[in-house]
Design an enzyme around this catalytic site. Structure first.
Site, PDB file in Angstrom:
ATOM      1  N   ASN A 215      10.554  54.498  38.020  1.00 39.70           N
ATOM      2  CA  ASN A 215       9.840  54.026  39.199  1.00 39.70           C
ATOM      3  C   ASN A 215       9.941  52.522  39.387  1.00 39.70           C
ATOM      4  O   ASN A 215      10.011  52.030  40.516  1.00 39.70           O
ATOM      5  CB  ASN A 215       8.375  54.459  39.136  1.00 39.70           C
ATOM      6  CG  ASN A 215       8.204  55.932  39.458  1.00 39.70           C
ATOM      7  OD1 ASN A 215       9.071  56.534  40.084  1.00 39.70           O
ATOM      8  ND2 ASN A 215       7.104  56.523  39.036  1.00 39.70           N
ATOM      9  N   TYR A 258      17.328  53.804  48.005  1.00 37.89           N
ATOM     10  CA  TYR A 258      16.417  52.669  47.841  1.00 37.89           C
ATOM     11  C   TYR A 258      17.073  51.311  48.117  1.00 37.89           C
ATOM     12  O   TYR A 258      16.452  50.279  47.882  1.00 37.89           O
ATOM     13  CB  TYR A 258      15.811  52.627  46.426  1.00 37.89           C
ATOM     14  CG  TYR A 258      14.993  53.830  46.061  1.00 37.89           C
ATOM     15  CD1 TYR A 258      13.712  53.994  46.561  1.00 37.89           C
ATOM     16  CD2 TYR A 258      15.492  54.802  45.216  1.00 37.89           C
ATOM     17  CE1 TYR A 258      12.952  55.101  46.234  1.00 37.89           C
ATOM     18  CE2 TYR A 258      14.742  55.918  44.874  1.00 37.89           C
ATOM     19  CZ  TYR A 258      13.475  56.053  45.386  1.00 37.89           C
ATOM     20  OH  TYR A 258      12.729  57.151  45.047  1.00 37.89           O
ATOM     21  N   CYS A 269       3.129  56.552  43.403  1.00 39.97           N
ATOM     22  CA  CYS A 269       3.854  56.351  42.137  1.00 39.97           C
ATOM     23  C   CYS A 269       4.354  54.924  41.933  1.00 39.97           C
ATOM     24  O   CYS A 269       3.983  54.272  40.962  1.00 39.97           O
ATOM     25  CB  CYS A 269       5.035  57.319  42.052  1.00 39.97           C
ATOM     26  SG  CYS A 269       4.539  59.048  41.909  1.00 39.97           S
TER      27      CYS A 269
END
Length: 421
Positions: A215, A258, A269
């Site tokens: 993450n 991303y 998250c």
């Protein structure tokens, strides 16, 4: 197998539906009566595409039920999966109170005459060492010397993305199974039968840190892409064209995920786990300066997009915000950049409407409910239907995701914050 799932949020509800669809018997456990009632009525407690169908089918076949409190149902369970929340504390560390409470409840429910150990698997994100230093002592305190005979402790992180969680469950990027000794778990192998993915059987701590690494890396990519996007925008350079060039290099620049300049990161998250990793880093003297900058960079991007969106707009102007959840095809408002955008618009004195068909205030529960009303106390009055959104004249329309494609809007002033051109 018979499997108990503790926590019926996005992770637990998805796990319940997917596991039941594989032929296992599932009992969901949650302190929220609304979530329990939803599951017992053959409905998903949260919105996730396709989940209602999975749960309805399993419910019709008698393979899924839910309860607020276990009363002997754990006795013949092969596996218990813990998916309760670990929200950010004041200092950024994960709040482990829900984990401690549910662990104590489970340990006190385990019968001393079990003929085989209960596999107790945790999917909640938590600091490395938590299984050994927090969870296992609670189990030992309740079960004494027989703890090892009655419980097989496992850490099994999930890799689900909201809005594609079912697909991700059956097609994960990897399967990570952490145990006290790093040895295989028969019940965890049975749970993952038929799912094709690389399997890593490791110690508990290696498994626990996995989500932090993943993450935080995703957050790095988002923040980096948006910083480059802001530079391009300020230099009148096409960030979209730069991204096309960047993502074409799959040898060195990895993938396009991303890395497209656009919206800030949010959800349940990335922000939470970045803050927790910052805390762990400071606590261990690790000096992770790049990770420490991620939240600040993300907040800067939210403010940049707000200022870019309202450029030249007079106070009191009529504004439509299209998309409030942090991601398309979900109703999760936790740390959504769109919620921050809505708050800033209201504080700046604009007349705001919000369109997001997945958001229904009466269906908000748990942390999602608390976050929504903490930042937008009048959310009930701000939300409008599709017909209303299309019938009103707006001075500005701000699109946070592709929901705008489903609207016929007459306003000529539409700002898309989901990408930087």
């Amino acid at each position: 197998m018979k499997i108990a799932i503790f926590g019926l949020g996005y992770v637990g509800s998805t796990a319940a539906g997917c596991i039941a669809s594989q032929g296992h018997t599932v009992i969901g456990v949650d302190v929220s009566q609304a979530k329990v009632d939803a599951l017992n009525s053959a409905r998903a407690p949260v919105y996730e595409p396709g989940l209602d169908d999975l749960i309805a089918k399993a419910h019709a076949e008698g393979r899924i039920t839910a309860t607020i409190k276990l009363d002997g149902q754990l006795d013949d369970c092969d596996l218990a999966i813990v998916c309760v929340g670990t929200p950010s504390g004041v200092d950024g560390a994960h709040d482990m109170s829900y984990i401690a409470q549910v662990t104590q409840n489970i340990a006190q429910t385990i019968q001393a005459d079990r003929t085989k150990p209960l596999t107790l698997a945790y999917r909640s994100t938590m600091r490395p060492g938590s299984c050994e230093n927090v969870i296992w002592p609670i189990i030992q305190n309740a079960l004494g010397e027989r703890a090892n005979d009655l419980v097989e402790l496992v850490y099994n992180p999930e890799f689900l993305r909201e809005a594609s969680a079912i697909q991700d469950y059956f097609n994960p990027p990897k399967i990570v199974i952490g145990t006290l000794n790093g040895k295989p778990s028969a019940n965890m192998h049975t749970l993952h039968e038929g799912i094709e993915a690389s399997v890593f059987e490791v110690g508990l701590r290696e498994a626990e840190i996995t989500k932090f690494v993943d993450n935080s890396w995703h957050a790095v990519k988002v923040a980096f892409a948006n910083e480059i996007g802001r530079v391009c925008q300020n230099l009148d350079i096409s960030a979209a064209e730069v991204h096309k060039i960047f993502k074409s290099d799959t040898k060195l620049n990895l993938s396009a995920y991303y890395t497209r300049p656009g919206g800030a990161f949010g959800g349940s998250c990335l922000p939470k786990d970045v803050r927790a990793l910052q805390y762990i880093s400071a606590d261990t003297g690790s000096s992770t300066h790049l990770v420490d900058s991620l939240i600040r960079s993300n907040e800067a991007h939210k403010h940049h997009q707000f200022l870019q969106s309202i450029k030249g707009l007079e106070r009191g102007s009529k504004v439509l915000l299209v998309g409030l959840a942090f991601k398309l095809h979900t109703d999760d408002l936790r740390e959504s950049p769109a919620v921050d955008m809505a708050r800033k618009l209201l504080e700046a004195g604009f007349d705001l409407d919000i369109f997001d068909p997945q958001i229904e205030p009466e269906n908000l529960v748990g942390q999602n409910l608390g976050y929504a009303y903490a930042w937008l106390p009048k959310i009930d009055d701000l939300l409008v239907t599709k017909d209303v959104a299309e019938s009103r004249n707006y001075d500005l329309v701000i699109a946070t995701n592709r929901l705008i494609d489903n609207l016929e809007i007459s306003s000529a002033n539409i700002v898309d914050t989901s990408s930087i051109p």
